[in-house]
Motif scaffolding. Structure first.
Motif, mmCIF file in Angstrom:
data_model
loop_
_atom_site.group_PDB
_atom_site.id
_atom_site.type_symbol
_atom_site.label_atom_id
_atom_site.label_comp_id
_atom_site.label_asym_id
_atom_site.label_seq_id
_atom_site.Cartn_x
_atom_site.Cartn_y
_atom_site.Cartn_z
ATOM 1 N N ARG A 4 0.994 -0.961 -0.209
ATOM 2 C CA ARG A 4 0.070 0.163 -0.343
ATOM 3 C C ARG A 4 1.166 1.101 -0.418
ATOM 4 O O ARG A 4 1.619 1.317 0.820
ATOM 5 C CB ARG A 4 -0.864 -0.235 1.141
ATOM 6 C CG ARG A 4 -1.968 -1.122 0.974
ATOM 7 C CD ARG A 4 -3.288 -0.912 2.367
ATOM 8 N NE ARG A 4 -2.823 -0.729 3.534
ATOM 9 C CZ ARG A 4 -3.313 -0.131 4.661
ATOM 10 N NH1 ARG A 4 -3.836 1.122 4.417
ATOM 11 N NH2 ARG A 4 -2.933 0.210 5.102
ATOM 12 N N THR A 5 0.629 2.190 -1.022
ATOM 13 C CA THR A 5 1.576 3.272 -1.188
ATOM 14 C C THR A 5 0.371 4.766 -0.915
ATOM 15 O O THR A 5 -0.724 5.062 -1.312
ATOM 16 C CB THR A 5 1.963 3.088 -1.946
ATOM 17 O OG1 THR A 5 2.017 4.066 -3.290
ATOM 18 C CG2 THR A 5 3.049 2.107 -2.319
ATOM 19 N N GLY A 62 7.210 1.428 6.868
ATOM 20 C CA GLY A 62 8.146 2.791 6.513
ATOM 21 C C GLY A 62 7.967 2.924 4.743
ATOM 22 O O GLY A 62 7.149 3.194 3.979
ATOM 23 N N GLN A 63 9.510 3.896 5.305
ATOM 24 C CA GLN A 63 9.719 4.486 4.143
ATOM 25 C C GLN A 63 10.415 3.413 3.069
ATOM 26 O O GLN A 63 10.387 1.784 3.750
ATOM 27 C CB GLN A 63 11.243 5.106 3.867
ATOM 28 C CG GLN A 63 11.241 5.929 4.489
ATOM 29 C CD GLN A 63 9.741 6.911 4.338
ATOM 30 O OE1 GLN A 63 8.868 7.991 4.972
ATOM 31 N NE2 GLN A 63 9.478 7.795 3.121
ATOM 32 N N SER A 64 10.345 3.235 1.757
ATOM 33 C CA SER A 64 10.465 1.956 0.768
ATOM 34 C C SER A 64 12.120 1.386 1.028
ATOM 35 O O SER A 64 12.563 1.832 1.191
ATOM 36 C CB SER A 64 10.220 2.054 -0.584
ATOM 37 O OG SER A 64 10.192 1.648 -1.727
ATOM 38 N N THR A 65 11.715 -0.051 1.450
ATOM 39 C CA THR A 65 13.275 -0.756 0.781
ATOM 40 C C THR A 65 13.388 -0.157 -0.455
ATOM 41 O O THR A 65 14.314 -1.266 -0.744
ATOM 42 C CB THR A 65 12.890 -1.703 1.593
ATOM 43 O OG1 THR A 65 11.401 -2.923 0.269
ATOM 44 C CG2 THR A 65 11.883 -2.102 2.632
ATOM 45 N N PHE A 74 13.267 5.437 -2.216
ATOM 46 C CA PHE A 74 13.800 6.372 -0.968
ATOM 47 C C PHE A 74 13.075 7.417 -0.324
ATOM 48 O O PHE A 74 12.676 6.602 1.094
ATOM 49 C CB PHE A 74 14.584 6.333 -0.756
ATOM 50 C CG PHE A 74 15.172 8.286 -0.720
ATOM 51 C CD1 PHE A 74 15.749 9.403 -0.002
ATOM 52 C CD2 PHE A 74 15.026 7.959 -2.336
ATOM 53 C CE1 PHE A 74 15.159 9.891 -0.482
ATOM 54 C CE2 PHE A 74 15.536 9.664 -2.591
ATOM 55 C CZ PHE A 74 16.137 10.244 -1.871
ATOM 56 N N ASP A 75 12.059 8.092 -0.323
ATOM 57 C CA ASP A 75 11.467 9.460 0.897
ATOM 58 C C ASP A 75 9.506 8.733 0.146
ATOM 59 O O ASP A 75 9.226 9.248 0.175
ATOM 60 C CB ASP A 75 11.328 10.175 -0.029
ATOM 61 C CG ASP A 75 11.493 10.696 -1.245
ATOM 62 O OD1 ASP A 75 10.837 9.733 -2.048
ATOM 63 O OD2 ASP A 75 11.067 11.656 -1.714
ATOM 64 N N ARG A 76 8.839 7.605 -0.645
ATOM 65 C CA ARG A 76 7.663 7.236 -0.554
ATOM 66 C C ARG A 76 7.639 6.022 0.517
ATOM 67 O O ARG A 76 8.132 5.044 1.163
ATOM 68 C CB ARG A 76 7.456 6.826 -1.840
ATOM 69 C CG ARG A 76 6.165 6.268 -1.408
ATOM 70 C CD ARG A 76 6.467 5.403 -3.694
ATOM 71 N NE ARG A 76 6.217 4.350 -3.586
ATOM 72 C CZ ARG A 76 6.359 3.356 -4.909
ATOM 73 N NH1 ARG A 76 6.223 4.001 -5.249
ATOM 74 N NH2 ARG A 76 6.571 2.319 -4.537
ATOM 75 N N TRP A 77 6.628 6.202 1.210
ATOM 76 C CA TRP A 77 5.915 5.294 2.404
ATOM 77 C C TRP A 77 5.127 4.367 1.775
ATOM 78 O O TRP A 77 4.351 4.563 0.889
ATOM 79 C CB TRP A 77 4.843 6.307 3.752
ATOM 80 C CG TRP A 77 4.311 5.307 4.471
ATOM 81 C CD1 TRP A 77 5.131 4.960 5.489
ATOM 82 C CD2 TRP A 77 3.069 4.304 4.320
ATOM 83 N NE1 TRP A 77 4.476 3.915 6.028
ATOM 84 C CE2 TRP A 77 2.881 3.760 5.581
ATOM 85 C CE3 TRP A 77 1.944 4.283 3.391
ATOM 86 C CZ2 TRP A 77 1.800 3.248 5.364
ATOM 87 C CZ3 TRP A 77 1.055 3.245 3.261
ATOM 88 C CH2 TRP A 77 0.657 2.539 4.996
ATOM 89 N N GLU A 78 5.883 2.765 2.301
ATOM 90 C CA GLU A 78 4.746 1.530 2.025
ATOM 91 C C GLU A 78 4.646 0.990 3.285
ATOM 92 O O GLU A 78 5.010 1.511 4.778
ATOM 93 C CB GLU A 78 6.224 1.308 1.683
ATOM 94 C CG GLU A 78 6.007 1.548 -0.222
ATOM 95 C CD GLU A 78 7.403 0.471 -1.091
ATOM 96 O OE1 GLU A 78 7.248 1.373 -2.278
ATOM 97 O OE2 GLU A 78 7.483 -0.323 -0.342
#
Length: 351
Positions: A127-128, A328-331, A336-340
Motif C-alpha cells: 500500500r502506497t 515505513g520508507q520504501s526498501t 527512498f522517500d515514499r511510504w509503503e
C-alpha cells in the motif's frame, strides 16, 4: 610320554598364577598389554618439544598432561578440514590458523534486514499513497562468503578474524503489470569481522549501493523520474548473543560519497530468535525484527517483522519460510522517500 598333572596340582598352579597377576596389577597401573597396544596405535602421532616439554603437533603446541606413566599423555587434536591452509604464519593454539575460503561466517546477516545479501523472495501486497494497492515481488539474488580467516576451524561458531565478500541485486517485479521490473538496487561490500568467542561479534568494512529505475516501468508509464541514488559508506556493527538462541545487534554507517538524495548517516538495529545449532529436518521456529533509520528522511526509515520456520545446516547456513511485514520508507532506494506498507510472505536463504 609326558606325565599328566593331577587335577589338584593343576588347580593350585592356576590359583598361583592368578595371585601373581593380582599382585603385579597392584604394583603397576598398566592395563592389558594387547589393549594398550591398540590404544597407542590409534593415538595421534605427536612429538615432545625439546625446549618447553609441550607436545608439538601439526597445529601448534599442546601443554603436557601429567599422571600417565612415562611422562606425557598427548591430547587428541582434530585435523583441520580439507582446504585449510598451513604455513602462512604461526599458530597461537591447537586448531587455530590461517584458512582460505573458510566455511561459515563470524558475523552473520540480519534475518529481518531487508537489504542483506542473500537469496530471497518476498511476495506481498504493497500500500502506497500513489498506487494505493499493488501486488509485488521483491527478489534478492546475492550471497556472502568468507575469503580469508585467521582463527579456528569451527564452521558454525568460528572464532578469530575473517574477511568476507558480499554482493546482491535486489529487484522489484510488478505482478499487476506482467511482472515488469519497476526498480533494482545493487550492493557490493567487503566486511572485516571478529569475535573472541564470548558471544560478541564485530563488523567493520565498506559497502557500495546504487539504485536504478526499471526500463519497463518507464515504458509503461512514460515517466522517467529516476533518481541517481548512490552511497559509498564505511560501516561499523556489533552483535551479541544474549543467550545461545537470542541475538541483538546494532550498526551505523557513514557515507563518504552520496548522490541522488542520499545523505551520510544511517543506523540499523534489531533482534532475532531461533534455537541455536544445526536443526536437522525438523527445523525451528524463528522471530526477527529490524529497524533502519536514515538521515535523508529525517532519521525516519523502515521497520520489518518476520516470523516462521527455519532450517540451519552444519555450516550455519539457513533456509527460512514465513510471514513478512514492513512499514515505513520504501526498501527500494529508487523510491527512498515514499511510504509503503508491505504484508505478505517470504522465502529466505542465507549462507
Amino acid at each position: 610320554m609326558p606325565t599328566r598333572l593331577p587335577t589338584a596340582a593343576r588347580l593350585l598352579l592356576v590359583a598361583l598364577a592368578c595371585g601373581v597377576s593380582a599382585a603385579t596389577s597392584a604394583r603397576s597401573p598398566r592395563v592389558d598389554p594387547f589393549v594398550e597396544a591398540v590404544r597407542l596405535a590409534e593415538r595421534p602421532v605427536v612429538q615432545t618439544s625439546a625446549t618447553s616439554g609441550a607436545l608439538a603437533t601439526d597445529h601448534g603446541l599442546l601443554p603436557p598432561a601429567y599422571g600417565v606413566e612415562g611422562g606425557f599423555e598427548p591430547l587428541p587434536v582434530a585435523a583441520p578440514p580439507v582446504g585449510a591452509v598451513a604455513g602462512w604464519g604461526y599458530d597461537s593454539g591447537p586448531g587455530f590458523g590461517w584458512q582460505l575460503m573458510p566455511d561459515g561466517l563470524i558475523y552473520r546477516s540480519y534475518l529481518a534486514g531487508p537489504r542483506e545479501p542473500r537469496l530471497a523472495l518476498h511476495s506481498f501486497n504493497n500500500r502506497t499513497p500513489i498506487q494505493k494497492s499493488e501486488n509485488l515481488w521483491d527478489a534478492t539474488l546475492g550471497g556472502r562468503r568468507g575469503i580469508l580467516r585467521y582463527g579456528d576451524y569451527d564452521p558454525v561458531s568460528p572464532v578469530g578474524w575473517q574477511l568476507d565478500l558480499e554482493g546482491a541485486a535486489i529487484v522489484r517485479l510488478n505482478l499487476d503489470e506482467n511482472r515488469d521490473v519497476d526498480a533494482s538496487d545493487f550492493r557490493f561490500g567487503v566486511p572485516l569481522t571478529y569475535t573472541a568467542g564470548d558471544g560478541v561479534a564485530y563488523k567493520f568494512g565498506y559497502y557500495h549501493v546504487s539504485s536504478h529505475l526499471g526500463d519497463e516501468l518507464i515504458a509503461r508509464t512514460g515517466v522517467n523520474n529516476r533518481v541517481n541514488y548512490v552511497r559509498d559508506a564505511i560501516i561499523l556493527g556489533v552483535s551479541r548473543h544474549v543467550t545461545p538462541d537470542l541475538r541483538v545487534y546494532g550498526e551505523m554507517a557513514w557515507a563518504f560519497f552520496t548522490a541522488g538524495g542520499a545523505e551520510p548517516w544511517e543506523f540499523q538495529f534489531g533482534a532475532e530468535w531461533s534455537h541455536a545449532g544445526p536443526t536437522g529436518f525438523a527445523g525451528t521456529p524463528f522471530l526477527a525484527t529490524n529497524a533502519h533509520l536514515r538521515e535523508e528522511v529525517d532519521f525516519g526509515g523502515d521497520w520489518t517483522l518476520q516470523a516462521g520456520w527455519l532450517w540451519r545446516g552444519d555450516t550455519g547456513s539457513t533456509l527460512r519460510v514465513g510471514l513478512h511485514y514492513m512499514n515505513g520508507q520504501s526498501t527500494q532506494y529508487q523510491f527512498f522517500d515514499r511510504w509503503e506498507e508491505q504484508i505478505g510472505a517470504g522465502l529466505w536463504m542465507d549462507f
